[in-house]
Design a protein around this motif. Structure first.
Motif, PDB file in Angstrom:
ATOM      1  N   THR A 151       0.812  -1.218   0.000  1.00  0.00           N
ATOM      2  CA  THR A 151       0.000   0.000   0.000  1.00  0.00           C
ATOM      3  C   THR A 151       0.849   1.275   0.000  1.00  0.00           C
ATOM      4  O   THR A 151       0.363   2.342  -0.380  1.00  0.00           O
ATOM      5  CB  THR A 151      -0.925   0.030   1.235  1.00  0.00           C
ATOM      6  N   GLY A 237      -6.895  -1.232  -5.690  1.00  0.00           N
ATOM      7  CA  GLY A 237      -6.351  -1.849  -4.486  1.00  0.00           C
ATOM      8  C   GLY A 237      -4.852  -1.644  -4.377  1.00  0.00           C
ATOM      9  O   GLY A 237      -4.239  -0.968  -5.199  1.00  0.00           O
ATOM     10  N   ASN A 239      -6.652  -2.359  -0.780  1.00  0.00           N
ATOM     11  CA  ASN A 239      -7.331  -1.603   0.276  1.00  0.00           C
ATOM     12  C   ASN A 239      -7.494  -0.128  -0.079  1.00  0.00           C
ATOM     13  O   ASN A 239      -7.358   0.750   0.775  1.00  0.00           O
ATOM     14  CB  ASN A 239      -6.567  -1.744   1.600  1.00  0.00           C
TER      15      ASN A 239
END
Length: 293
Positions: A151, A237, A239
């Motif tokens: 991320t 993504g 998240n």
């Protein structure tokens, strides 16, 4: 002929087909998008008028603003990349050996579809078999990054193929503009003892300043509404770390079946693009815009 073309009715008749096409394909969809944003609608069933509730929710939607931040970051990177494109164009316009070949090489990404480019870079970023991690492993790095799964770096990993994809487009624009700079001015500067750097900075760049401003607008607006390559590579993504405004709008409208809210997000995206376009034009406009030569 002049008499016919001076007739306002004739002019209106010629303009009418293009005007109708513009209305049907551009302005009517914009109005409908804003209208659907006032509705609670799943895209199929009956619409329920809820006023500005979708827009109010949008203003407090942290996920939307997070995606807006990602889009803005992409816009910043795109504008900064224009500096590199401009330098390459200056070099190519300097009549170096092999310039024609390099121009064709830079145009290759433009010939590929976004899906093909996404698939190519997904293989480059593959955690075990990708070129990137194999190279890092050969240098002795035991745990190379998970480019599309981390991320912290996924957004920057996607920026690289996006910038690479449009390199040829902007280089071609700058190169064409530089080739239109009068050669007499360049030769006069050389005779006066100007260095290649001085010629590029003080003569060529001011003469193509209008083109540079246009490319800044194109880069910013294009980044704010960018969708396809991100959708294929990560689907926003992991998240939501690579979610952008366009992908968020798509998911709301066509996956969550919240078509009214997705329309509100789309209309808000349009407003943001218009505001940034106005700001860029305002900030880059000066009394010396028109260069006479």
């Amino acid at each position: 002929m002049n008499r016919v073309m001076s007739d306002k009715k004739v002019i209106a008749l010629y303009v009418l087909p293009a005007f109708i096409l513009l209305m049907v394909l551009v302005y009517v969809p914009i109005v409908l998008t804003g209208y659907y944003g006032l509705m609670k609608w799943d895209g199929i069933g009956r619409m329920e008028f809820i006023g500005f509730k979708n827009y109010q929710v949008l203003l407090t939607d942290s996920m939307f603003w997070s995606s807006a931040g990602h889009s803005l970051l992409l816009a910043i990177f795109s504008v900064l990349s224009l500096v590199g494109y401009l330098i390459i164009s200056l070099v190519l316009a300097g009549k170096i050996k092999g310039a024609d070949l390099f121009r064709k090489i830079y145009l290759v990404p433009m010939l590929l579809s976004s899906v093909a480019i996404a698939q190519l870079w997904m293989r480059i970023y593959h955690p075990t078999n990708g070129v990137m991690n194999r190279f890092l492993t050969s240098l002795g790095i035991e745990n190379p990054p998970l480019w599309l799964a981390d991320t912290n770096i996924v957004l920057y990993s996607i920026f690289i193929p996006i910038i690479w994809q449009y390199a040829g487009f902007y280089i071609l624009i700058y190169y064409a503009a530089l080739r239109n700079v009068p050669n007499e001015l360049v030769e006069a500067a050389r005779i006066d003892g100007a260095t290649p750097w001085q010629i590029g900075w003080k003569i060529k760049l001011p003469l193509i300043s209008g083109v540079i401003k246009v490319t800044i607008v194109l880069a910013v607006v294009g980044s704010l509404k960018y969708f396809d390559l991100i959708y294929v590579m990560t689907d926003g993504g992991p998240n939501g770390a690579s979610e952008v405004m366009a992908s968020y709008m798509y998911k709301q409208a066509f996956r969550s079946y919240n078509f009214g809210y997705g329309s509100a997000a789309g209309f808000f995206l349009l407003v943001i693009c218009l505001v940034f376009t106005w700001l860029i034009r305002k900030l880059t406009t000066s009394k010396d815009d028109e260069v006479q030569y």
